[in-house]
Structure formats: C-alpha cells, structure tokens
Design an enzyme around this catalytic site. Structure first.
Site, mmCIF file in Angstrom:
data_model
loop_
_atom_site.group_PDB
_atom_site.id
_atom_site.type_symbol
_atom_site.label_atom_id
_atom_site.label_comp_id
_atom_site.label_asym_id
_atom_site.label_seq_id
_atom_site.Cartn_x
_atom_site.Cartn_y
_atom_site.Cartn_z
ATOM 1 N N ASN A 7 43.745 -17.094 49.398
ATOM 2 C CA ASN A 7 42.703 -16.221 50.307
ATOM 3 C C ASN A 7 43.250 -14.843 50.603
ATOM 4 O O ASN A 7 44.125 -14.689 51.200
ATOM 5 C CB ASN A 7 42.998 -17.261 51.653
ATOM 6 C CG ASN A 7 42.002 -16.640 52.676
ATOM 7 O OD1 ASN A 7 41.200 -15.606 52.459
ATOM 8 N ND2 ASN A 7 41.732 -17.386 53.810
ATOM 9 N N ARG A 98 39.197 -17.765 47.878
ATOM 10 C CA ARG A 98 38.186 -17.657 48.750
ATOM 11 C C ARG A 98 37.386 -16.189 48.599
ATOM 12 O O ARG A 98 38.256 -15.178 48.897
ATOM 13 C CB ARG A 98 38.643 -17.870 50.221
ATOM 14 C CG ARG A 98 37.811 -17.601 51.395
ATOM 15 C CD ARG A 98 38.398 -17.411 52.835
ATOM 16 N NE ARG A 98 37.307 -17.331 53.724
ATOM 17 C CZ ARG A 98 37.718 -17.152 55.219
ATOM 18 N NH1 ARG A 98 38.885 -16.922 55.278
ATOM 19 N NH2 ARG A 98 36.641 -17.255 56.052
ATOM 20 N N HIS A 186 31.822 -18.112 57.096
ATOM 21 C CA HIS A 186 32.723 -19.223 57.450
ATOM 22 C C HIS A 186 32.101 -20.413 56.823
ATOM 23 O O HIS A 186 32.165 -21.595 57.542
ATOM 24 C CB HIS A 186 32.600 -19.541 58.929
ATOM 25 C CG HIS A 186 33.572 -18.488 59.733
ATOM 26 N ND1 HIS A 186 32.884 -18.136 61.030
ATOM 27 C CD2 HIS A 186 34.404 -17.725 59.788
ATOM 28 C CE1 HIS A 186 33.713 -17.108 61.562
ATOM 29 N NE2 HIS A 186 34.733 -17.163 60.484
ATOM 30 N N GLY A 218 37.027 -14.983 64.447
ATOM 31 C CA GLY A 218 35.874 -14.894 64.230
ATOM 32 C C GLY A 218 35.058 -16.077 64.611
ATOM 33 O O GLY A 218 35.636 -16.890 64.727
ATOM 34 N N ARG A 247 35.243 -8.563 68.144
ATOM 35 C CA ARG A 247 33.777 -8.285 67.685
ATOM 36 C C ARG A 247 32.815 -8.602 68.980
ATOM 37 O O ARG A 247 32.851 -9.583 69.504
ATOM 38 C CB ARG A 247 33.382 -9.037 66.323
ATOM 39 C CG ARG A 247 33.802 -8.551 65.271
ATOM 40 C CD ARG A 247 33.453 -9.295 64.159
ATOM 41 N NE ARG A 247 34.887 -9.841 63.474
ATOM 42 C CZ ARG A 247 34.738 -11.041 62.622
ATOM 43 N NH1 ARG A 247 33.511 -11.225 62.010
ATOM 44 N NH2 ARG A 247 35.807 -11.436 62.411
ATOM 45 N N GLU A 389 40.399 -24.979 55.308
ATOM 46 C CA GLU A 389 39.633 -24.216 54.300
ATOM 47 C C GLU A 389 40.330 -24.222 52.860
ATOM 48 O O GLU A 389 39.554 -24.429 51.864
ATOM 49 C CB GLU A 389 39.526 -22.877 54.949
ATOM 50 C CG GLU A 389 38.413 -22.687 55.850
ATOM 51 C CD GLU A 389 38.351 -21.674 56.674
ATOM 52 O OE1 GLU A 389 39.287 -21.211 57.438
ATOM 53 O OE2 GLU A 389 37.499 -20.695 56.388
#
Ligand code: AMP
Length: 408
Positions: A7, A98, A186, A218, A247, A389
């Site tokens: 990743n 990823r 995601h 996120g 964010r 993930e």
C-alpha cells in the site's frame, strides 16, 4: 501461496506478507510479516520498521529519499536480519497493490501490464497524491522482484457499478463527456466489510441492504444493495461527503467562489485549507485525531465540542441519504480507526435511526473481535468490523491468479 501486499502512499508505504495456502477464507489470518516506510519523521531519510509473526522486529533509518531504494531495503527484511520469514524472495507468488484511482476503466482487480501502468499514469490528474506513489511502488517491485505477477486492486472499483443518477454531477453535460463524475473511494474496505457482514450474519450478501461507514482519518459511507455499491459519499475526489480528520467534506461551492473573489485565496490555498486545515482539526483548532478532540471536549473545550457535534450531525445526515438510496436497511457497519473504536460515535450516529427500529445495546464497548452491537430485537443489525484491506487485496490476487480456488 505467499502474496506480498503493498500500500504505497505519498509519505508512507505499508506492506504485508500473507500465506494463503493455510488461510481460512472466513477469517483473515495475521500476516507472516509486516513492514512500513515512513518519510515524515526523518529529514532527508526514511524510517524502516518491520515485524514478523514470531514477534521479532527491526527499526532503521535509511539515508535516502528514493522510494525505490526504500522498497528494496524493506523487501530485504523478508530474507535477512531479525524479521526474516523467507529463504528466498522467489517464494513470493505475486504482489498485490492498492491503487487509489482506476477511473471508469477498471471495475475489477487486474494483472499489471504496460497498458494498466499507462492508465494509472493517465489518471494522475484525478489522484495527484496517490496514483504516482502507487505507480512508483509497482516499478520498484519490478526492480526488486523481477517479472513477478503484480495485481492492481483499485479503491474506486467497487463503486463503478453505481447507477448513473448517483454517479453524475448536475453540472453541464460536457462534464459527463470529460469523465467528471462521482468515482468514490475506500472501495476495498467497503467491499470487504459488506462481505464480512453477510458472513457474520449467515446471510447472502445479495439479500441484504447494508450501509457501510468507513470512519478513519478519511471518512466515507457506501450503500450496498444486492452485493453492489449503489451510492457513496466521496465523489470526484476524496474530499466530498462527510467531515473528516482534516478534510472539510462537502461545503457550498459558492463559499469557494466567495473566498477566491473576495478574500484573495488561490487554488493552492483552497487545496490546503479544505484538505489539511478543516474537519476535526480545523474546527477544534487542536488535532485531526478523534481521541484528542474527544478528550478536549470532555474537559469542556467548546471548539472541540462543536467539532464533534458537526461530525455527528453530518454523519447522520449522510447516513440518511444512503438509507434512502438503499430503499431500506438491514445492516449498518462501522469500520476504520474511529468506526472500530468510538462507542460515542456508534451511539450518537444511531440515535437518529431509532424510528427504523434500530436499537443498540446499552453502553456497547469495544470487543477484540468483530461484533454485533444491536439488541436482539433490533430491526437493524449494527456491526463493528475491523477493516482488512491488505487481506482483501491478497484474496483478490488469489482469485485473479488462481480463479478455481480463489475466493473473495
Ligand atoms: P485510520 O485512518 O483508519 O487509521 O483512522 C485514524 C483515525 O482513527 C484517527 O482520527 C484516530 O483518532 C481514530 N482512532 C484510532 N484509534 C482510536 C480509538 N481507540 N478511539 C477513537 N478514535 C481512534
């Protein structure tokens, strides 16, 4: 079959090695080895850390800013030093990556070839912080491991079946032709937790209406119906939707026009403001870390309280939107750093949906394993699932390279 997962991010890379020959498809095994490269701590260098399943570990500062050199050193810790788990790198059957943006081109994982690399490169303008790092990771693995099969697993792919009405922005039609649309992100996490939810409940994924809440630094939601994503909160970029760590999530676009026209903001100023100086960090004035903001709220800090209130309000509002897109609700899943740990968020977010017959256990607390935190008589199951993930990427590699035995 041993599969390495990489990743590669803009300032850190994470990697794991899984042995899929002994893996049980229903449970994600611990990796044989785990390592990370972090360029944020060392001026002109990178911190390399690695651990193996036996608990041996190493830490080293390398005096290089070159990503490929860092990856080569990281891969060597598989076969040398205290964390060695392989006799030879040739034991690795494939490498899964990823890749954040696959645009509209890729709806499934693919074996990387020149065409795939060219597509990932062509999508750099849509993911300037991520796709270049993902591409560098692919090139660096080719340098270190030669012609090994490499598989790209895209964060956008799970959302690529969204109906046009959910994917299209109500701007000029030229946007549709230019690929300006809602891609969502995601996806690897949303897909994994939706599948895991169905397994936990002993139900077919296709029979469930699932709202998945990936709440980490996120944050995004996905509406999963008949096994497909039918709506999500992130859009053309990962800035749309929920309030996040640093964010803003969605704000009135007119506000940006105002800041540019009347306050002299440049494009770069807005980029920094919305991506790095907003969200929990911006409103609390303290941190993007939910733990610190909650602590401050509990000590009576009014800005921290406002930050949490806005986070919850926006979360609930967007959950409502996803439930409308689903046309019903069987399961809510909470995952990622905040979603897996913060009972306050489970409780406050779910309070808005008691009218649907959703009932949480009194004072649900975090368990080691994936758990169901709804009462027996709740009309909606509420699950807390550790996102996996890397494991999902390893399984995607297996399914692609050994379709007869692979399972996702
Ligand atoms: P992630 O992006 O999934 O690594 O999640 C990072 C976010 O999870 C940060 O905002 C942390 O504040 C939050 N987080 C991680 N662990 C906890 C915890 N034990 N309790 C509350 N928030 C947590």
């Amino acid at each position: 079959m041993k599969i390495l997962v990489l990743n590669a991010g803009s300032s850190s890379h994470k990697s794991c090695l899984f042995d899929l020959s002994s893996a049980d498809a229903d449970h994600s095994p611990s990796p044989l080895w785990r390592a990370a490269l972090d360029w944020t701590h060392q001026e002109g260098g990178v911190e390399l850390t690695a651990t193996n399943a036996a608990g041996d570990s190493m830490q080293q500062v390398l005096s290089t800013t070159d990503k490929a050199e860092g990856i080569e050193a990281m891969v060597k810790t598989l076969v040398q030093g205290p964390t060695q788990v392989l006799g030879d790198l040739a034991e690795i059957a494939a490498v899964g990556h990823r890749v954040v943006h696959g645009g509209h081109n890729y709806q499934n994982p693919v074996v990387v070839d020149d065409e795939v690399k060219a597509t990932i490169e062509s999508l750099i303008p849509l993911a300037p912080a991520h796709n270049p790092a993902n591409l560098q990771g692919i090139e660096a693995i080719a340098q270190s491991l030669g012609t090994i099969p490499q598989v790209a697993v895209f964060d956008t792919a799970f959302h690529s079946h969204m109906p046009e009405a959910a994917a299209t922005y109500p701007g000029p039609y030229a946007w549709v032709e230019q690929g300006i649309r809602r891609y969502g992100f995601h996806g690897i996490s949303h897909q994994y937790v939706a599948q895991r939810a169905a397994k936990m409940l002993g139900r077919d994924l296709e029979s469930l209406k699932i709202l998945t809440c990936h709440l980490g630094n996120g944050c995004s939601l996905a509406a999963v119906k008949d096994g497909f994503c039918v709506d999500t909160t992130m859009g053309f970029t990962p800035l749309e939707g929920l309030m996040m760590g640093s964010r803003s999530g969605s704000v009135d676009p007119g506000l940006l026009i105002h800041l540019m026209r009347h306050e002299g903001y440049s494009v770069d100023d807005l980029d920094t403001l919305l991506n790095k100086e907003s969200g929990l960090k911006g409103l609390s004035g303290l941190s993007n870390d939910m733990r610190l903001v909650t602590e401050a709220m509990e000590q009576g800090n009014p800005q921290a309280k406002l930050a949490i209130e806005v986070f919850i309000h926006r979360l609930r509002r967007e959950m409502g939107g996803m439930i409308a897109s689903l046309g019903g609700l069987d399961v809510v899943v909470f995952t990622a750093g905040i979603g897996e740990n913060k009972s306050l968020v489970w409780q406050r977010a779910c309070e808005g949906f008691e009218f649907l017959g959703l009932r949480l256990n009194d004072d649900p607390s975090r368990a080691q394993d994936d758990q169901d935190i709804a009462t027996m008589d709740s009309a909606v199951r509420v699950l807390v699932i550790h996102t996996q993930e890397e494991w999902a990427i390893a399984q995607a590699c297996l399914a692609l390279l050994q379709p007869a035995t692979g399972h996702m």
